[in-house]
Write an enzyme that holds these catalytic residues in place. Sequence first.
Site, PDB file in Angstrom:
ATOM      1  N   THR A 135       0.822  -1.213   0.000  1.00 44.61           N
ATOM      2  CA  THR A 135       0.000   0.000   0.000  1.00 44.61           C
ATOM      3  C   THR A 135       0.858   1.266   0.000  1.00 44.61           C
ATOM      4  O   THR A 135       2.007   1.234   0.473  1.00 44.61           O
ATOM      5  CB  THR A 135      -0.894  -0.016   1.267  1.00 44.61           C
ATOM      6  OG1 THR A 135      -1.530   1.240   1.407  1.00 44.61           O
ATOM      7  CG2 THR A 135      -0.079  -0.269   2.538  1.00 44.61           C
ATOM      8  N   ASP A 136       0.278   2.356  -0.467  1.00 40.51           N
ATOM      9  CA  ASP A 136       0.983   3.653  -0.386  1.00 40.51           C
ATOM     10  C   ASP A 136       1.050   4.155   1.058  1.00 40.51           C
ATOM     11  O   ASP A 136       1.816   5.076   1.362  1.00 40.51           O
ATOM     12  CB  ASP A 136       0.306   4.695  -1.290  1.00 40.51           C
ATOM     13  CG  ASP A 136      -1.162   4.949  -0.978  1.00 40.51           C
ATOM     14  OD1 ASP A 136      -1.722   4.288  -0.077  1.00 40.51           O
ATOM     15  OD2 ASP A 136      -1.762   5.828  -1.633  1.00 40.51           O
ATOM     16  N   GLU A 137       0.252   3.550   1.959  1.00 43.53           N
ATOM     17  CA  GLU A 137       0.208   4.059   3.339  1.00 43.53           C
ATOM     18  C   GLU A 137       1.528   3.850   4.074  1.00 43.53           C
ATOM     19  O   GLU A 137       1.772   4.473   5.101  1.00 43.53           O
ATOM     20  CB  GLU A 137      -0.934   3.398   4.123  1.00 43.53           C
ATOM     21  CG  GLU A 137      -2.274   3.680   3.489  1.00 43.53           C
ATOM     22  CD  GLU A 137      -3.457   3.501   4.431  1.00 43.53           C
ATOM     23  OE1 GLU A 137      -3.251   3.306   5.633  1.00 43.53           O
ATOM     24  OE2 GLU A 137      -4.589   3.573   3.932  1.00 43.53           O
ATOM     25  N   TYR A 162      -2.081  -0.675  10.911  1.00 53.96           N
ATOM     26  CA  TYR A 162      -2.201  -1.321   9.594  1.00 53.96           C
ATOM     27  C   TYR A 162      -0.976  -1.013   8.736  1.00 53.96           C
ATOM     28  O   TYR A 162      -0.311  -1.930   8.225  1.00 53.96           O
ATOM     29  CB  TYR A 162      -3.479  -0.843   8.879  1.00 53.96           C
ATOM     30  CG  TYR A 162      -3.463  -1.141   7.392  1.00 53.96           C
ATOM     31  CD1 TYR A 162      -3.561  -2.443   6.920  1.00 53.96           C
ATOM     32  CD2 TYR A 162      -3.326  -0.106   6.444  1.00 53.96           C
ATOM     33  CE1 TYR A 162      -3.527  -2.725   5.553  1.00 53.96           C
ATOM     34  CE2 TYR A 162      -3.292  -0.379   5.083  1.00 53.96           C
ATOM     35  CZ  TYR A 162      -3.393  -1.685   4.643  1.00 53.96           C
ATOM     36  OH  TYR A 162      -3.350  -1.960   3.288  1.00 53.96           O
ATOM     37  N   LYS A 205       2.041  -3.488   7.290  1.00 49.50           N
ATOM     38  CA  LYS A 205       2.335  -3.659   5.862  1.00 49.50           C
ATOM     39  C   LYS A 205       3.793  -3.273   5.583  1.00 49.50           C
ATOM     40  O   LYS A 205       4.478  -3.930   4.794  1.00 49.50           O
ATOM     41  CB  LYS A 205       1.399  -2.796   5.006  1.00 49.50           C
ATOM     42  CG  LYS A 205      -0.050  -3.230   4.996  1.00 49.50           C
ATOM     43  CD  LYS A 205      -0.292  -4.601   4.392  1.00 49.50           C
ATOM     44  CE  LYS A 205      -0.089  -4.649   2.899  1.00 49.50           C
ATOM     45  NZ  LYS A 205      -0.462  -5.989   2.343  1.00 49.50           N
TER      46      LYS A 205
END
Length: 379
Positions: free
Chosen positions: A147-149, A172, A176
């Site tokens: 993810t970009d997060e 989260y 990741k």
Amino acid sequence: MNQGPDTVFSRATTANLLVTGGAGFIGSNFIRSVLSRVGFSGRVINYDKLTYAGNLMNLTEIENEFGGRRYFFERGDICDFENVKEVLARFQIDAVVHFAAESHVDRSIFGPKNFVETNINGTFTLLEAARELWAGRKDVRFHHISTDEVFGSLGDTGFFSETTPYDPRSPYSASKAASDHLVRAYFHTYGLPVTLSNCSNNYGPYHFPEKLIPLTVLNALEGKQLPVYGDGNNVRDWLYVEDHCDAIWQILLKGRTGETYNIGGECEKQNIEVVRGICDILEELVPVDSNEKIRKRSPGIKAYRDLIAFVTDRPGHDRRYAINCDKIKTELGWKQTYDFEQGLRETVAWFVRNTQWVEAVRNGDYQKWIETNYFGRTR
Ligand code: NAD
Ligand code: DAU
């Protein structure tokens, strides 16, 4: 034990793919998209634990068309080393396409444990099983979906690129980020042939209605509040799920081992714009005055926009995400095909049309459906 930068996975078109998390939102869209590709003649094994987010109703027509020939479902936990290894061996898996994860930021705030377990330990377990079973083979591939997060939060300007330092803020995104590091470590240390992708917010059919877009559509149809966190000005970069699936396929086909590719919609929207956009599309598709549920539940409502409610902000809410995806565009020739207006309209229409799926998900019956329609039948 680095492998040289230009190794591609040359057997992608005929591979046996283990898709982890294939019963979830993006995984199920990926399975549908890969099995309908003219250029793919391999098999897909969907390995999924079927948590609350796993729904085999997402794949009924795939099961009917390809089940037992080119599509197989295996219920299992990615944290279960022996089971993963047995499945990898039995289906002679050539590539793992790893989607399985706990994916919802709000849930990670209220209960981070599952996120550490699945996203970190689960990815570690898969890597270990693949390393042991593939035993140094170079004609295989482990593709990790991220993810970009992991890059944190942007101010008003700037974009995340593949070289942006990691700065995750939620349990989260931290989990990741940890899994991404493990995947890269297995490439550098053991020479496991990996690729990674970091993608922005997806939307489209089969999206689980805890996430902003499907939640807004379904709440609006029922005349329930449309919760917008904080001031509603947080920005996300939206990508139609089919475009994400195509990007993953291009990486399997042409991506270089050890490389990371950012994938994004180049479509930044404030949350409030998205919610208002959905309300306006619904106004055309199911006008408020023709909506029985609204008349019963919220008779004072004159337009879907009247349901919008600004609520307490998400703790640690990242302000803005924006992706620079030049690398995948220039190196692999990928590009987005949906614009947001078209994609959002099709998505809203899909949720309006697919009442059986919506009902089953809303009242939890999809899990009973799986037991009776899937595990209850003989093949
Ligand atoms: P999802 O929550 O819809 O689906 C997750 C799937 O994983 C479910 O089918 C669930 O049953 C399965 N699963 C969970 N724990 C498991 C376990 N221990 N063993 C086996 N299966 C398990 O998620 P999604 O939105 O489809 O996201 C898929 C992947 O893409 C995730 O890795 C996520 O981090 C990543 N991603 C998502 C987005 C997005 O916008 N949704 C964007 C970028 C990256
Ligand atoms: O950026 C990629 C990520 O996108 C993925 O890695 C995650 O798996 C995926 O869930 C998604 O995370 P977000 O937190 O961005 O998605 P969500 O739909 O939960 O929220 C989108 C934005 O809308 C976010 O700024 C929070 C806000 N929001 C969300 C909900 C559920 C609201 O304002 N109200 C809501 O009810």
